[in-house]
Design a protein around this motif. Structure first.
Motif, short mmCIF file in Angstrom:
data_model
loop_
_atom_site.label_atom_id
_atom_site.label_comp_id
_atom_site.label_asym_id
_atom_site.label_seq_id
_atom_site.Cartn_x
_atom_site.Cartn_y
_atom_site.Cartn_z
N SER A 1 -1.60 -1.32 -6.10
CA SER A 1 -3.06 -1.24 -6.16
C SER A 1 -3.31 -2.92 -6.46
O SER A 1 -3.93 -2.98 -4.93
CB SER A 1 -3.61 -0.66 -6.28
OG SER A 1 -3.40 1.06 -6.38
N ALA B 1 0.74 -1.59 0.13
CA ALA B 1 -0.20 -0.19 0.01
C ALA B 1 0.71 1.44 0.09
O ALA B 1 0.30 2.08 -0.63
CB ALA B 1 -0.76 -0.15 1.38
N THR C 1 -1.89 -5.22 -3.47
CA THR C 1 -2.40 -4.66 -2.23
C THR C 1 -3.42 -5.87 -2.16
O THR C 1 -3.87 -6.23 -1.10
CB THR C 1 -2.69 -3.16 -1.66
OG1 THR C 1 -1.03 -2.60 -2.82
CG2 THR C 1 -3.01 -2.71 -0.13
N ALA D 1 1.98 2.02 -3.36
CA ALA D 1 0.81 2.36 -4.06
C ALA D 1 0.55 3.44 -3.95
O ALA D 1 0.74 4.60 -4.41
CB ALA D 1 -0.51 1.40 -4.18
#
Lengths: 370, 432
Positions: free
Chosen positions: B376, B357, B379, B360
């Motif tokens: 993402s 994360a 994640t 991202a």
């Protein structure tokens, strides 16, 4: 002229074999063994028709593995991952082959394609990581070899595998057996003893070898691969996309790698048995690729030499020498070969530079005189 | 809107860049601890920072660290050394042999000698004969027998078989250790209370985890751990503060320039590669000491290669290698200790979620849409695994160190700066 060049190309391997044998003999002496007895015991194991067939059988997967590795070598990639690729391909080929029931040739083809597909996928992982993230291929392929072994172990605990003496895939039906060459051999008057077969997969290996030769020597793609290997920057300026070439070459290498385990699966064991399926062909392939120098006939000869040594090593126990000694002989052979290749290449290069500069000086002198 | 964000972004990165390297390492370590602690508490997985886990991590980190430092000496002088694995295997064999005859200290020295012998062969091939470095390393691995039976199997048959519990695949072990350093109130002992263990039992956020880490270190402080860790400052001092180190590094950057300044490039390279092998061998000896003094075939289990990964992750610097080795040693220990029903692996998923994360988020700030989507997605996948409490099969847990190596190399391979002439076969009189 031709004979002379043949002699030249045979010179290096012969010297290397002689040195390797001498050092091996020394190692045997250190261990307290009689080298003469060990070597003659090894020689006694080869020579019969039966052993010839077994040597060829052994050479087939090693040759295919050598081809798979050589594609990477040609473009300067050291792909150590063939080991994991072929094992994973063979395991999944065994799973799929046992799950379907099809008429003969199609059944065999499906298993081969499955193995090639998964082996290719596994080879594409390091390729993608390399072109996208610049991850070192030697390290990623070694890690993927170890991971492949774990994946197979995990797979062997699923319902696709059954328990006999080993965890293994369900046995393949006879429709998935690859025919051997015993009958054609009988036509030409060669009779193999009962229980011995000559793998029909020899034909596949020859076909793949011819295909490799044509692809590398006669096509644009083969040229791109070689150009990328020799000088990536120049290749890029000549319009070669290095990333794409790496991906395609690794995919191809993986697909050929998928065939390595097929002789064992379709002709010998007819199931993937964990702990029993032959391992190590991936590494043997690297050794063969180093000896064969990316040239098909060289690869074939080296693979046969490996098969020969493997077979001859059975004789070692008669001389009370541990069988592992053959592995040392192989290692020594490659070590000396690599050094001698390096030295001869440098000598040839120095010679070429000398000749070129002499020629240049001569033409220059002629111009001045004129 | 966008502009202000760019300013803050550059503010943070400017601050980060203004920090000195040791401070950056400290912040990374502190953040890592907080992350571990958070994952431990939310997942209820005390095994994650248990003292035993940390103690194992320190031991299992050492072989990787030694291989990494060995790789550092080789690559800083311009020689790629994938033969580290084989040299480590030689180290384990010689440690087993010397340990059986001369005890634990003999094992350490034997391991160093064994590894140095392997380094000598690599130096002979690459420096004297000018063979391609990767090929030479592979041949050494093949000859020694990392990929199956080889020299070590033959030697074991000759020297271990028939002696005590020895066999072609393992040496008869020896008793005794190199000894341990005891510090009152910190060392595990029957007579004094271990304060760190007490703090650790409370399971406080970060504090207990930190106490556990210290306890894992001081609880059983073996001498080989101390020796191994001392190699980090020693290496730094040799490479960056001595004349030899300067010559060594200059050979790895521009051998011809070094040559023109009077450095005997061949000699420095040969010496550095032998040192490189010696470190790998020391790593092997530590493995043998940890296995009750017995050599076992396949003991090194690719740790030489993982050491190379730590070297790359650490950007060819000693402390960076240490962080890399700690990371890999930790996953290695987790793999050894994790039993079914253990939540440690699930807790790792949570860490994975947070880290990906973060990537991202960073990609979004930098405006790199492709990277953002990719991070993402990762994640989301890892979060899903965490939510369903995905229990990985035991065999996959065993592959954790290898998976971690792949993932970490993938995430970190940008902005790295290998020595310029690393991998180059240099001959005297050559341009370059």
């Amino acid at each position: 002229m031709k004979l002379k060049s043949l002699y030249r190309s045979a010179q290096a391997p012969i010297i290397a074999i002689a040195i390797a044998l001498a050092v091996s003999a020394l190692a045997l002496l250190v261990g307290g063994y009689n080298p003469g007895r060990a070597f003659s015991a090894m020689a006694s194991k080869v020579g019969s028709v039966e052993s010839a067939a077994l040597i060829v059988n052994k050479a087939v997967p090693i040759f295919l593995s050598g081809l798979a590795v050589s594609i990477g070598f040609r473009m300067g990639i050291f792909n150590i991952g063939v080991e994991g690729q072929y094992l994973l391909g063979a395991a999944l080929g065994g799973v799929v082959g046992a799950a379907v029931d099809l008429p003969g040739p199609i059944h065999v083809l499906i298993i081969m394609l499955t193995a090639m597909f998964f082996s290719m996928l596994w080879a594409l992982i390091p390729a993608v990581l390399n072109v996208q993230k610049n991850v070192h291929i030697v390290i990623s392929t070694i890690m993927l070899n170890a991971i492949a072994v774990s994946v197979i172990a995990a797979l062997s605990k699923t319902h696709w595998f059954i328990t006999t003496a080993f965890r293994q895939t369900r046995p393949l039906k006879p429709s998935a057996f690859f025919p051997n060459l015993n009958t054609p051999l009988r036509w030409i008057g060669i009779h193999l003893p009962k229980g011995t077969q000559l793998f029909g997969f020899v034909i596949v290996a020859i076909l793949v070898g011819v295909g490799y030769h044509i692809l590398m020597g006669r096509t644009r793609f083969g040229f791109d691969i070689m150009a990328t290997g020799i000088n990536p920057t120049a290749a890029r300026f000549a319009g070669v996309n290095p990333k794409r070439t790496i991906l395609v070459a690794m995919a191809l290498s993986g697909a050929i790698g998928g065939l390595i385990g097929m002789a064992g699966l379709l002709e010998d064991q007819h199931a993937y048995r964990v702990g029993e399926f032959p391992v190590g062909f991936g590494f043997a392939g690297i050794a063969v690729a180093l000896l064969g120098r990316g040239n098909v006939s060289g690869l074939a000869l080296s693979a046969l030499l490996f098969g020969l040594l493997e077979r001859a090593s059975l004789g070692l126990s008669n001389a009370k020498v541990p069988r592992e000694f053959s592995a040392i002989m192989v290692g020594l052979l490659i070590l000396t070969m690599v050094i001698i290749y390096e030295l001869t290449t440098r000598k040839v290069q120095a010679q070429a530079i000398k000749e070129a500069s002499e020629l240049l000086a001569k033409t220059h002198a002629e111009k001045v005189l004129a | 809107m966008n502009a202000t964000m760019n300013i803050t972004e550059s503010g943070i990165s400017a601050w980060w860049k203004s920090l000195r390297l040791p401070h950056r390492y400290m912040i990374i370590t502190a953040l890592g601890m907080a992350l571990l602690s958070f994952a431990r508490i939310t997942t209820n997985a005390p095994g994650l920072t248990a003292a035993g886990q940390i103690e194992r991590s320190f031991i299992l980190m050492l072989p990787i660290l030694m291989a990494g430092i060995g790789g550092l000496f080789a690559e800083r002088v311009g020689i790629i050394n994938i033969g580290l694995e084989g040299m480590m295997v030689l180290g384990t064999w010689f440690a087993g042999f010397a340990g059986y005859h001369f005890g634990p200290w003999g094992a350490l020295i034997g391991g160093i000698i064994g590894g140095a012998l392997g380094g000598g062969v690599h130096a002979l091939l690459t420096v004297v004969f000018g063979v391609n470095h990767t090929i030479s390393g592979f041949v050494i691995n093949l000859l020694v027998g990392t990929t199956g039976s080889g020299l070590v199997r033959y030697l074991s048959t000759l020297y271990f078989k028939g002696r005590g519990s020895g066999s072609p695949t393992n040496s008869p072990g020896f008793t005794g250790t190199t000894g341990q350093i005891r510090i009152p109130f910190l060392t595990n002992s029957m007579h004094t209370t271990n304060w760190l263990a007490k703090i650790g039992k409370h399971q406080w956020f970060v504090v207990s985890d930190f106490a556990n880490v210290l306890n894992g270190f001081f609880g059983i402080l073996r001498l080989e751990v101390v020796i191994g860790l001392l190699m980090i400052p020693l290496t730094w001092w040799i490479l960056w503060r001595t004349k030899f180190g300067l010559s060594l590094r200059s050979c790895g950057e521009r051998p011809s320039a070094a040559d023109s300044l009077g450095v005997n490039v061949y000699r420095v390279q040969i010496l550095a590669v032998i040192i490189s092998g010696a470190f790998a061998g020391l790593g092997g000896a530590i493995l043998v000491l940890d296995n009750s003094g017995a050599y076992l075939e396949g003991q090194s289990a690719n740790r030489g290669f993982i050491g190379l990964a730590a070297l790359i992750f650490g950007n060819w610097r000693p402390v960076g290698i240490f962080i890399g080795a700690a990371l890999f040693g930790y996953t290695d220990a987790l793999q050894v200790r994790t039993t079914s029903g253990d939540k440690s692996v699930i807790a790792l998923f949570l860490i994975g979620v947070l880290v990906s994360a973060f990537f991202a988020f960073r990609a979004w700030r930098a405006g790199d849409k492709k990277a953002m989507v990719r991070s993402s997605l990762i994640t989301a996948v890892v979060l899903a695994l965490y939510i369903v409490k995905f229990e990985a099969p035991d065999d996959i847990v065993k592959a954790l160190p290898y998976l971690a190596t792949l993932v970490i190399l993938t995430a970190s391979s940008k902005r790295l700066r290998p020595p310029a002439a690393s991998g180059m076969v240099w001959r005297k009189g050559m341009v370059g």
